[in-house]
Motif scaffolding. Structure first.
Motif, PDB file in Angstrom:
ATOM      1  N   ARG A  72       0.837  -1.195   0.000  1.00 48.68           N
ATOM      2  CA  ARG A  72       0.000   0.000   0.000  1.00 48.68           C
ATOM      3  C   ARG A  72       0.873   1.246   0.000  1.00 48.68           C
ATOM      4  O   ARG A  72       2.001   1.234   0.495  1.00 48.68           O
ATOM      5  CB  ARG A  72      -0.956   0.008   1.188  1.00 48.68           C
ATOM      6  CG  ARG A  72      -0.334   0.148   2.531  1.00 48.68           C
ATOM      7  CD  ARG A  72      -1.361  -0.118   3.640  1.00 48.68           C
ATOM      8  NE  ARG A  72      -2.459   0.849   3.605  1.00 48.68           N
ATOM      9  CZ  ARG A  72      -3.627   0.650   4.233  1.00 48.68           C
ATOM     10  NH1 ARG A  72      -3.829  -0.456   4.924  1.00 48.68           N
ATOM     11  NH2 ARG A  72      -4.599   1.569   4.176  1.00 48.68           N
ATOM     12  N   ASP A  73       0.298   2.315  -0.542  1.00 49.34           N
ATOM     13  CA  ASP A  73       0.916   3.629  -0.530  1.00 49.34           C
ATOM     14  C   ASP A  73      -0.117   4.571   0.074  1.00 49.34           C
ATOM     15  O   ASP A  73      -1.037   5.029  -0.628  1.00 49.34           O
ATOM     16  CB  ASP A  73       1.296   4.062  -1.951  1.00 49.34           C
ATOM     17  CG  ASP A  73       2.045   5.382  -1.992  1.00 49.34           C
ATOM     18  OD1 ASP A  73       1.936   6.149  -1.005  1.00 49.34           O
ATOM     19  OD2 ASP A  73       2.698   5.648  -2.993  1.00 49.34           O
ATOM     20  N   ASN A  74       0.004   4.842   1.353  1.00 50.99           N
ATOM     21  CA  ASN A  74      -1.015   5.644   2.029  1.00 50.99           C
ATOM     22  C   ASN A  74      -1.029   7.092   1.542  1.00 50.99           C
ATOM     23  O   ASN A  74      -2.054   7.762   1.626  1.00 50.99           O
ATOM     24  CB  ASN A  74      -0.807   5.587   3.537  1.00 50.99           C
ATOM     25  CG  ASN A  74      -1.276   4.271   4.121  1.00 50.99           C
ATOM     26  OD1 ASN A  74      -2.090   3.550   3.522  1.00 50.99           O
ATOM     27  ND2 ASN A  74      -0.753   3.923   5.292  1.00 50.99           N
ATOM     28  N   ALA A  75       0.082   7.565   1.050  1.00 48.28           N
ATOM     29  CA  ALA A  75       0.108   8.927   0.504  1.00 48.28           C
ATOM     30  C   ALA A  75      -0.773   9.044  -0.733  1.00 48.28           C
ATOM     31  O   ALA A  75      -1.286  10.122  -1.039  1.00 48.28           O
ATOM     32  CB  ALA A  75       1.540   9.326   0.169  1.00 48.28           C
ATOM     33  N   LYS A  76      -0.944   7.925  -1.430  1.00 45.89           N
ATOM     34  CA  LYS A  76      -1.778   7.891  -2.629  1.00 45.89           C
ATOM     35  C   LYS A  76      -3.131   7.242  -2.383  1.00 45.89           C
ATOM     36  O   LYS A  76      -3.913   7.064  -3.332  1.00 45.89           O
ATOM     37  CB  LYS A  76      -1.056   7.145  -3.758  1.00 45.89           C
ATOM     38  CG  LYS A  76       0.225   7.818  -4.226  1.00 45.89           C
ATOM     39  CD  LYS A  76       0.862   7.040  -5.365  1.00 45.89           C
ATOM     40  CE  LYS A  76       2.115   7.742  -5.859  1.00 45.89           C
ATOM     41  NZ  LYS A  76       2.766   6.983  -6.974  1.00 45.89           N
ATOM     42  N   ASN A  77      -3.393   6.847  -1.133  1.00 49.71           N
ATOM     43  CA  ASN A  77      -4.658   6.163  -0.817  1.00 49.71           C
ATOM     44  C   ASN A  77      -4.884   4.963  -1.739  1.00 49.71           C
ATOM     45  O   ASN A  77      -6.006   4.734  -2.222  1.00 49.71           O
ATOM     46  CB  ASN A  77      -5.848   7.131  -0.936  1.00 49.71           C
ATOM     47  CG  ASN A  77      -6.216   7.765   0.387  1.00 49.71           C
ATOM     48  OD1 ASN A  77      -5.456   7.706   1.361  1.00 49.71           O
ATOM     49  ND2 ASN A  77      -7.374   8.389   0.446  1.00 49.71           N
ATOM     50  N   THR A  78      -3.843   4.190  -1.954  1.00 46.18           N
ATOM     51  CA  THR A  78      -3.922   3.081  -2.909  1.00 46.18           C
ATOM     52  C   THR A  78      -3.290   1.822  -2.327  1.00 46.18           C
ATOM     53  O   THR A  78      -2.249   1.893  -1.667  1.00 46.18           O
ATOM     54  CB  THR A  78      -3.228   3.445  -4.230  1.00 46.18           C
ATOM     55  OG1 THR A  78      -3.836   4.623  -4.777  1.00 46.18           O
ATOM     56  CG2 THR A  78      -3.348   2.317  -5.243  1.00 46.18           C
ATOM     57  N   VAL A  79      -3.945   0.717  -2.587  1.00 43.63           N
ATOM     58  CA  VAL A  79      -3.437  -0.604  -2.223  1.00 43.63           C
ATOM     59  C   VAL A  79      -3.232  -1.399  -3.512  1.00 43.63           C
ATOM     60  O   VAL A  79      -4.038  -1.289  -4.442  1.00 43.63           O
ATOM     61  CB  VAL A  79      -4.402  -1.332  -1.283  1.00 43.63           C
ATOM     62  CG1 VAL A  79      -3.947  -2.768  -1.029  1.00 43.63           C
ATOM     63  CG2 VAL A  79      -4.521  -0.580   0.033  1.00 43.63           C
ATOM     64  N   TYR A  80      -2.171  -2.173  -3.547  1.00 43.25           N
ATOM     65  CA  TYR A  80      -1.817  -2.926  -4.745  1.00 43.25           C
ATOM     66  C   TYR A  80      -1.819  -4.422  -4.470  1.00 43.25           C
ATOM     67  O   TYR A  80      -1.593  -4.865  -3.339  1.00 43.25           O
ATOM     68  CB  TYR A  80      -0.423  -2.520  -5.233  1.00 43.25           C
ATOM     69  CG  TYR A  80      -0.265  -1.050  -5.475  1.00 43.25           C
ATOM     70  CD1 TYR A  80       0.307  -0.224  -4.505  1.00 43.25           C
ATOM     71  CD2 TYR A  80      -0.692  -0.474  -6.672  1.00 43.25           C
ATOM     72  CE1 TYR A  80       0.453   1.135  -4.723  1.00 43.25           C
ATOM     73  CE2 TYR A  80      -0.546   0.889  -6.890  1.00 43.25           C
ATOM     74  CZ  TYR A  80       0.021   1.678  -5.916  1.00 43.25           C
ATOM     75  OH  TYR A  80       0.157   3.032  -6.145  1.00 43.25           O
ATOM     76  N   LEU A  81      -2.037  -5.185  -5.528  1.00 40.39           N
ATOM     77  CA  LEU A  81      -1.872  -6.636  -5.455  1.00 40.39           C
ATOM     78  C   LEU A  81      -1.058  -7.052  -6.671  1.00 40.39           C
ATOM     79  O   LEU A  81      -1.562  -7.044  -7.795  1.00 40.39           O
ATOM     80  CB  LEU A  81      -3.223  -7.358  -5.440  1.00 40.39           C
ATOM     81  CG  LEU A  81      -3.133  -8.869  -5.250  1.00 40.39           C
ATOM     82  CD1 LEU A  81      -2.609  -9.204  -3.845  1.00 40.39           C
ATOM     83  CD2 LEU A  81      -4.482  -9.550  -5.485  1.00 40.39           C
ATOM     84  N   GLN A  82       0.200  -7.367  -6.434  1.00 45.17           N
ATOM     85  CA  GLN A  82       1.071  -7.853  -7.498  1.00 45.17           C
ATOM     86  C   GLN A  82       0.881  -9.357  -7.609  1.00 45.17           C
ATOM     87  O   GLN A  82       1.078 -10.086  -6.632  1.00 45.17           O
ATOM     88  CB  GLN A  82       2.532  -7.534  -7.178  1.00 45.17           C
ATOM     89  CG  GLN A  82       3.519  -8.065  -8.205  1.00 45.17           C
ATOM     90  CD  GLN A  82       3.388  -7.379  -9.559  1.00 45.17           C
ATOM     91  OE1 GLN A  82       3.235  -6.174  -9.628  1.00 45.17           O
ATOM     92  NE2 GLN A  82       3.453  -8.171 -10.620  1.00 45.17           N
ATOM     93  N   MET A  83       0.501  -9.807  -8.781  1.00 41.89           N
ATOM     94  CA  MET A  83       0.201 -11.219  -9.001  1.00 41.89           C
ATOM     95  C   MET A  83       1.169 -11.773 -10.038  1.00 41.89           C
ATOM     96  O   MET A  83       1.158 -11.342 -11.198  1.00 41.89           O
ATOM     97  CB  MET A  83      -1.243 -11.390  -9.473  1.00 41.89           C
ATOM     98  CG  MET A  83      -2.265 -10.740  -8.547  1.00 41.89           C
ATOM     99  SD  MET A  83      -3.970 -11.103  -9.008  1.00 41.89           S
ATOM    100  CE  MET A  83      -4.034 -10.327 -10.614  1.00 41.89           C
ATOM    101  N   ASN A  84       1.995 -12.698  -9.606  1.00 47.19           N
ATOM    102  CA  ASN A  84       2.978 -13.328 -10.491  1.00 47.19           C
ATOM    103  C   ASN A  84       2.646 -14.800 -10.680  1.00 47.19           C
ATOM    104  O   ASN A  84       1.899 -15.382  -9.896  1.00 47.19           O
ATOM    105  CB  ASN A  84       4.379 -13.190  -9.902  1.00 47.19           C
ATOM    106  CG  ASN A  84       4.824 -11.747  -9.754  1.00 47.19           C
ATOM    107  OD1 ASN A  84       4.416 -10.867 -10.525  1.00 47.19           O
ATOM    108  ND2 ASN A  84       5.657 -11.489  -8.764  1.00 47.19           N
ATOM    109  N   SER A  85       3.216 -15.385 -11.718  1.00 42.15           N
ATOM    110  CA  SER A  85       3.023 -16.816 -11.998  1.00 42.15           C
ATOM    111  C   SER A  85       1.555 -17.191 -11.974  1.00 42.15           C
ATOM    112  O   SER A  85       1.148 -18.165 -11.313  1.00 42.15           O
ATOM    113  CB  SER A  85       3.809 -17.663 -10.981  1.00 42.15           C
ATOM    114  OG  SER A  85       5.172 -17.343 -10.998  1.00 42.15           O
TER     115      SER A  85
END
Length: 124
Positions: A72-85
């Protein structure tokens, strides 16, 4: 009112990667834990990953552990999900959600606000 908007889904081949984003409105987003869930056709919505408000702790379903990474990047109010394989069995609509302040981040009932979802399709 909290609004969550997911993006980044798509159609990929097995073994590829995608990064999902969850952009949130509201000044208090950074104070709450956030999770990702997914729902495949004909199946119940299931837990995928979660991250605490500070980003200090993360949790994963066994089926994605070692392949997916939540951040997450709280400064951007964004959460990410990196999905590999990615695998065909990862095909589902992926939802991000904000908790109501509970303890067990793997439980769907702990979440109060939900996004509209983004489709991920993995072909074999």
């Amino acid at each position: 009112q909290v609004q969550l908007v997911e993006s980044g889904g798509g159609l990929v081949q097995a073994g590829a990667s995608l990064r999902l984003s969850c952009a949130a409105s509201g000044r208090t987003f950074s104070r709450y834990d956030v999770g990702w869930f997914r729902q495949a056709p004909g199946k119940e919505r299931e837990f995928v990953a979660a991250i605490t408000w500070s980003g200090g702790s993360t949790y994963y379903a066994d089926s994605v552990k070692g392949r997916f990474t939540i951040s997450r990047d709280n400064a951007k109010n964004t959460v990410y999900l990196q999905m590999n394989s990615l695998k065909p069995e990862d095909t589902a609509v992926y939802y991000c959600a904000r908790t109501r302040g509970g303890i067990d981040l793997t439980r769907i009932n702990e979440y109060q606000y939900w996004g509209q979802g983004t489709q991920v399709t993995v072909s074999s």
